[in-house]
Design a protein around this motif. Structure first.
Motif, PDB file in Angstrom:
ATOM      1  N   VAL A 130      94.774  53.559  86.561  1.00  0.00           N
ATOM      2  CA  VAL A 130      94.073  53.548  85.278  1.00  0.00           C
ATOM      3  C   VAL A 130      92.999  54.641  85.283  1.00  0.00           C
ATOM      4  CG1 VAL A 130      92.483  52.226  83.828  1.00  0.00           C
ATOM      5  CG2 VAL A 130      94.502  51.121  84.782  1.00  0.00           C
ATOM      6  N   PHE A 131      92.252  54.718  86.400  1.00  0.00           N
ATOM      7  CA  PHE A 131      91.218  55.747  86.490  1.00  0.00           C
ATOM      8  C   PHE A 131      91.836  57.142  86.608  1.00  0.00           C
ATOM      9  CE2 PHE A 131      88.699  52.030  87.786  1.00  0.00           C
ATOM     10  CZ  PHE A 131      87.634  52.188  86.920  1.00  0.00           C
ATOM     11  N   GLY A 134      92.717  58.464  83.466  1.00  0.00           N
ATOM     12  CA  GLY A 134      91.546  58.907  82.729  1.00  0.00           C
ATOM     13  C   GLY A 134      91.299  60.400  82.862  1.00  0.00           C
ATOM     14  N   LEU A 136      93.334  62.547  82.425  1.00  0.00           N
ATOM     15  CA  LEU A 136      94.117  63.201  81.377  1.00  0.00           C
ATOM     16  C   LEU A 136      93.478  63.070  80.003  1.00  0.00           C
ATOM     17  CD1 LEU A 136      97.808  62.393  82.195  1.00  0.00           C
ATOM     18  CD2 LEU A 136      96.681  64.597  82.143  1.00  0.00           C
ATOM     19  N   PHE A 137      92.436  62.220  79.892  1.00  0.00           N
ATOM     20  CA  PHE A 137      91.795  62.058  78.604  1.00  0.00           C
ATOM     21  C   PHE A 137      90.521  62.879  78.591  1.00  0.00           C
ATOM     22  CE2 PHE A 137      94.302  58.235  79.014  1.00  0.00           C
ATOM     23  CZ  PHE A 137      94.786  58.012  77.742  1.00  0.00           C
ATOM     24  N   PRO A 138      90.596  64.127  78.204  1.00  0.00           N
ATOM     25  CA  PRO A 138      89.373  64.904  78.118  1.00  0.00           C
ATOM     26  C   PRO A 138      88.544  64.401  76.949  1.00  0.00           C
ATOM     27  CG  PRO A 138      91.187  66.122  77.180  1.00  0.00           C
ATOM     28  CD  PRO A 138      91.762  64.860  77.720  1.00  0.00           C
ATOM     29  N   THR A 140      87.342  65.965  74.722  1.00  0.00           N
ATOM     30  CA  THR A 140      87.743  66.666  73.507  1.00  0.00           C
ATOM     31  C   THR A 140      88.676  65.819  72.644  1.00  0.00           C
ATOM     32  OG1 THR A 140      87.741  68.596  74.936  1.00  0.00           O
ATOM     33  CG2 THR A 140      88.604  68.885  72.723  1.00  0.00           C
ATOM     34  N   VAL A 141      89.627  65.155  73.289  1.00  0.00           N
ATOM     35  CA  VAL A 141      90.633  64.399  72.543  1.00  0.00           C
ATOM     36  C   VAL A 141      89.982  63.281  71.741  1.00  0.00           C
ATOM     37  CG1 VAL A 141      92.559  62.823  72.814  1.00  0.00           C
ATOM     38  CG2 VAL A 141      92.513  64.937  74.103  1.00  0.00           C
ATOM     39  N   ALA A 142      88.964  62.656  72.343  1.00  0.00           N
ATOM     40  CA  ALA A 142      88.398  61.462  71.724  1.00  0.00           C
ATOM     41  C   ALA A 142      87.095  61.760  70.999  1.00  0.00           C
ATOM     42  CB  ALA A 142      88.178  60.400  72.793  1.00  0.00           C
ATOM     43  N   VAL A 143      86.776  63.042  70.812  1.00  0.00           N
ATOM     44  CA  VAL A 143      85.409  63.357  70.406  1.00  0.00           C
ATOM     45  C   VAL A 143      85.100  62.888  68.978  1.00  0.00           C
ATOM     46  CG1 VAL A 143      85.694  65.695  69.499  1.00  0.00           C
ATOM     47  CG2 VAL A 143      83.638  65.101  70.770  1.00  0.00           C
ATOM     48  N   ALA A 169      81.208  57.800  81.176  1.00  0.00           N
ATOM     49  CA  ALA A 169      82.543  57.202  81.125  1.00  0.00           C
ATOM     50  C   ALA A 169      83.615  58.253  81.426  1.00  0.00           C
ATOM     51  CB  ALA A 169      82.790  56.579  79.751  1.00  0.00           C
ATOM     52  N   PHE A 170      83.440  59.456  80.881  1.00  0.00           N
ATOM     53  CA  PHE A 170      84.451  60.484  81.110  1.00  0.00           C
ATOM     54  C   PHE A 170      84.341  61.104  82.505  1.00  0.00           C
ATOM     55  CE2 PHE A 170      85.091  60.149  76.581  1.00  0.00           C
ATOM     56  CZ  PHE A 170      86.454  60.339  76.483  1.00  0.00           C
ATOM     57  N   LEU A 172      83.677  59.187  85.148  1.00  0.00           N
ATOM     58  CA  LEU A 172      84.064  58.156  86.122  1.00  0.00           C
ATOM     59  C   LEU A 172      85.395  58.440  86.822  1.00  0.00           C
ATOM     60  CD1 LEU A 172      83.007  54.699  84.652  1.00  0.00           C
ATOM     61  CD2 LEU A 172      82.430  55.641  86.878  1.00  0.00           C
ATOM     62  N   PRO A 173      86.452  58.855  86.084  1.00  0.00           N
ATOM     63  CA  PRO A 173      87.736  59.053  86.780  1.00  0.00           C
ATOM     64  C   PRO A 173      87.629  59.980  87.987  1.00  0.00           C
ATOM     65  CG  PRO A 173      88.096  59.077  84.432  1.00  0.00           C
ATOM     66  CD  PRO A 173      86.607  59.007  84.629  1.00  0.00           C
TER      67      PRO A 173
ATOM     68  N   LEU B  61      82.775  50.352  80.844  1.00  0.00           N
ATOM     69  CA  LEU B  61      82.338  51.629  80.282  1.00  0.00           C
ATOM     70  C   LEU B  61      83.535  52.499  79.918  1.00  0.00           C
ATOM     71  CD1 LEU B  61      79.435  52.914  79.982  1.00  0.00           C
ATOM     72  CD2 LEU B  61      80.007  54.262  81.983  1.00  0.00           C
ATOM     73  N   PHE B  62      84.510  52.487  80.821  1.00  0.00           N
ATOM     74  CA  PHE B  62      85.709  53.309  80.640  1.00  0.00           C
ATOM     75  C   PHE B  62      86.489  52.851  79.404  1.00  0.00           C
ATOM     76  CE2 PHE B  62      90.134  54.373  81.818  1.00  0.00           C
ATOM     77  CZ  PHE B  62      89.987  55.730  82.014  1.00  0.00           C
ATOM     78  N   VAL B  66      86.272  55.520  76.579  1.00  0.00           N
ATOM     79  CA  VAL B  66      87.431  56.382  76.760  1.00  0.00           C
ATOM     80  C   VAL B  66      88.653  55.771  76.075  1.00  0.00           C
ATOM     81  CG1 VAL B  66      88.937  57.536  78.420  1.00  0.00           C
ATOM     82  CG2 VAL B  66      86.516  57.276  78.929  1.00  0.00           C
ATOM     83  N   GLN B 268      92.104  72.417  76.735  1.00  0.00           N
ATOM     84  CA  GLN B 268      90.968  71.786  76.054  1.00  0.00           C
ATOM     85  C   GLN B 268      89.907  72.783  75.615  1.00  0.00           C
ATOM     86  OE1 GLN B 268      89.275  69.197  78.916  1.00  0.00           O
ATOM     87  NE2 GLN B 268      91.270  68.432  79.531  1.00  0.00           N
TER      88      GLN B 268
END
Lengths: 296, 336
Positions: A130-131, A134, A136-138, A140-143, A169-170, A172-173, B61-62, B66, B268
């Motif tokens: 799961v981490f 993470g 892969l989720f920059p 930017t994607v979720a901004v 959060a970003f 953490l991975p 948090l994640f 996220v 990105q």
């Protein structure tokens, strides 16, 4: 995975020594090697040095002879920036956001990495993945949804926490990915000895694992700090006015006073200094962290 | 393949009497389990609580910052929404059709792909060359490493602002120096020229990120055992032969991981472009991230921005999965 078992503290020094100790035929520099190195140094440092020197010139000097040196040296630009209260506000905001981000990343990261490294349980690898996913989720994607979540749902728009929490959060991975092999590498005997002495796993975490994982935590902390210090996109959407961080300040200053090239050079140069000092002090940690991330 | 064979041998040995090696390996965990009993069940619950205690803050948090925003992006992408009021105007996949039919988005996507390919094509040979250079014992080696890595630590914004000033048409130092040696710089400036702007940004990205490649390659070089070099020297190999036949092949895993990081970063790209050109002139340097920020914040087309986010994520995912499957598979296999 397997290559990172040595403690990062000692590993590079050992390899360094071994490499240096190797026999001489392929070592050493010929004039051509030094010439190539010189070109690399000039290309790398040139723009930064030019900017720093540009801050010591007047706009007239810059326009009259763009490639020249300061003559005479002018200190007004730098003094102007240092007397600009906004500059200090931006610094304060950058420090606050970076410190909050780093604290959250290090505490939450080492806590999460501990069971992922040293407990045997079903679903451990799935949880780790799961981490990893993470990564892969920059941000930017979720901004855009983050912008809405933070400003509308959480009411944290234009605050330090509103930027620090998602940044943590970003981050953490990569933190978990770096720390897990690090914690795994601590010898199993330590844990067994602690258990024999009647220490619980939580006691082991507090009294033995945390002190021993200091270097690993410093590494991920430094990476999180630098990432936060340099971040632009999320602060751009969330912070304005007196809450702006240094990168926003640099960008806004350079557009507001675009005619004052010397002033822009002075402002940008001074904005670089904290990052450069931090980098020079923490260079080994940053490099180890990035190298560890690639190997791990 | 070999793993599967041993695994099935172990499995069969658990039921019937199989090969001796398999039986002993299977025997150990079974014995450990039977020794437990009720105390094991109690400590099992305790263990679960401990795991939850340690993982919950990070996971919470994640999920909140996220996972949830990513899900929201998917949801948003199905609606026409300007950011005010509830999501009501459901349009299905219409936003995706509009994004994928938009010349600006496709142009941005192509720019991202050009940046991905050119970053690797330029930084790989250059980074290798510099790493091999710095790997020789020479005066000032440590200082050289620090210098080459320095731009990586600067903010993209700071690097962008400085380079923007250097590249100013006519008054910038770069144009002045070019004119001094008799070359004619582009009249609208390097960043104002439709054909040159993207390549100018790629050069600056190389300046900013070559240090990462060098540092990672140097770490890989330190992992090459000295015995190999000594053996090659005894066999009379030249420096160049040693690099080509020993060093670079052994750097394979490092290079593949670096290329992966570089690729994800290129997909990105936002800060540098936003500072230097805002995606201009006429979208010549736009990237997917520039597109979605423009749509989301400047035009309040949150549905379009959401669809673009999902497309960007999907492209990054496809790249990552393909890369893992096609290129990095042998590394992970070898490492396991």
């Amino acid at each position: 995975m397997t290559t990172q078992t040595q403690s990062p503290e000692t590993a590079p020094q050992q390899t360094e020594r071994r490499r240096r100790g190797s026999s001489g035929k392929f070592q050493g520099g010929s004039p051509a090697v030094y010439a190539a190195a010189f070109v690399v140094v000039v290309a790398t440092l040139g723009p930064v040095v030019y900017g720093a020197l540009g801050g010591f010139r007047s706009n007239f000097q810059l326009a009259d002879s763009p490639a020249g040196l300061p003559s005479p040296w002018i200190f007004d630009n730098y003094i102007g920036v240092l007397q600009n209260p906004d500059f200090w506000t931006f610094n304060l905001n950058s420090i606050a956001v970076a410190v909050i981000t780093t604290a959250i990343v290090v505490v939450f990261g080492v806590m999460a990495a501990y069971p992922l490294a040293r407990y045997q349980f079903k679903g451990r690898e799935a949880l780790f993945m799961v981490f990893v996913a993470g990564l892969l989720f920059p941000a930017t994607v979720a901004v855009i949804p983050l912008f809405i979540l933070i400003t509308q749902n959480l009411g944290l728009g234009n605050t330090w926490w509103g930027v620090a929490l998602p940044q943590a959060a970003f981050a953490l991975p990569i933190t978990v990915v770096i720390l897990r092999p690090f914690l795994m590498a601590l010898p199993k005997e330590l844990e067994e000895a602690a258990q024999l002495d009647g220490t619980s796993r939580i006691g082991f975490f507090w009294r033995i694992l945390l002190p021993l994982s200091g270097p690993g935590m410093v590494t991920v902390g430094v990476l999180a700090f630098v990432g936060s210090w340099n971040a632009y996109l999320l602060p751009l959407l969330l912070l304005r006015g007196d809450m702006r961080t240094l990168p926003l300040g640099v960008a806004d200053f350079s557009t507001e006073y675009s005619v004052d090239t010397a002033g822009v050079f002075a402002f940008t140069t001074l904005a670089m200094i904290p990052a450069l000092v931090f980098f020079l002090a923490m260079q080994k940690r940053i490099v180890n962290g990035l190298q560890g991330a690639v190997k791990g | 393949m070999a793993d599967n064979v041993t695994a099935s041998a172990d499995a069969s040995s658990a039921t019937s009497s199989g090969p001796a090696a398999g039986a002993t390996r299977q025997g150990r965990p079974a014995a450990g389990q039977s020794a437990g009993g009720r105390r094991a069940a109690h400590s099992d619950l305790r263990k679960r609580l401990e795991i939850a205690f340690f993982v919950a803050p990070a996971l919470g948090l994640f999920v909140l910052f996220v996972v949830w925003p990513v899900i929201t992006a998917v949801q948003m992408s199905m609606f026409r929404w300007n950011g005010i009021g509830p999501l009501e105007n459901f349009v299905g996949l219409d936003n995706y059709a509009r994004v994928l039919n938009s010349d600006v988005f496709i142009g941005s996507l192509v720019n991202n792909l050009i940046i991905v390919a050119s970053s690797i094509a330029i930084q790989l040979p250059l980074g290798l060359a510099i790493a091999l250079l710095l790997n020789r014992r020479m005066w000032g080696q440590g200082l050289l490493r620090t210098i080459i890595f320095m731009p990586y630590v600067l903010a993209e914004v700071v690097a962008g602002v400085i380079w923007f000033q250097l590249l100013q048409p006519q008054y910038g130092v770069i144009d002045t120096l070019l004119e001094a040696i008799g070359l004619t710089p582009p009249p609208q400036g390097w960043l104002g020229d439709m054909d040159l702007a993207l390549w100018t940004i790629i050069v600056i990205l190389t300046w900013k990120y070559i240090g990462l490649a060098v540092i990672l390659f140097l770490a890989g070089l330190q992992g090459v055992p000295d015995e190999l070099y000594e053996a090659a020297q005894l066999d009379g190999a030249s420096w160049w032969q040693v690099q080509r036949k020993i060093t670079i092949p052994l750097l394979g895993p490092t290079i593949r991981t670096w290329a992966f990081l570089s690729m994800i970063g290129s997909l990105q790209l936002f800060d540098m472009v936003w500072i230097m050109t805002r995606g201009g002139p006429a979208n010549a340097t736009s990237t997917m991230a520039i597109f979605l920020v423009n749509e989301g914040t400047n035009r309040a087309n949150f549905g379009i921005a959401g669809a673009a986010s999902v497309v960007l994520f999907f492209i990054a995912l496809v790249f990552a999965v393909l890369y893992q499957q096609l290129i990095m598979k042998r590394d992970t296999k070898g490492g396991a």
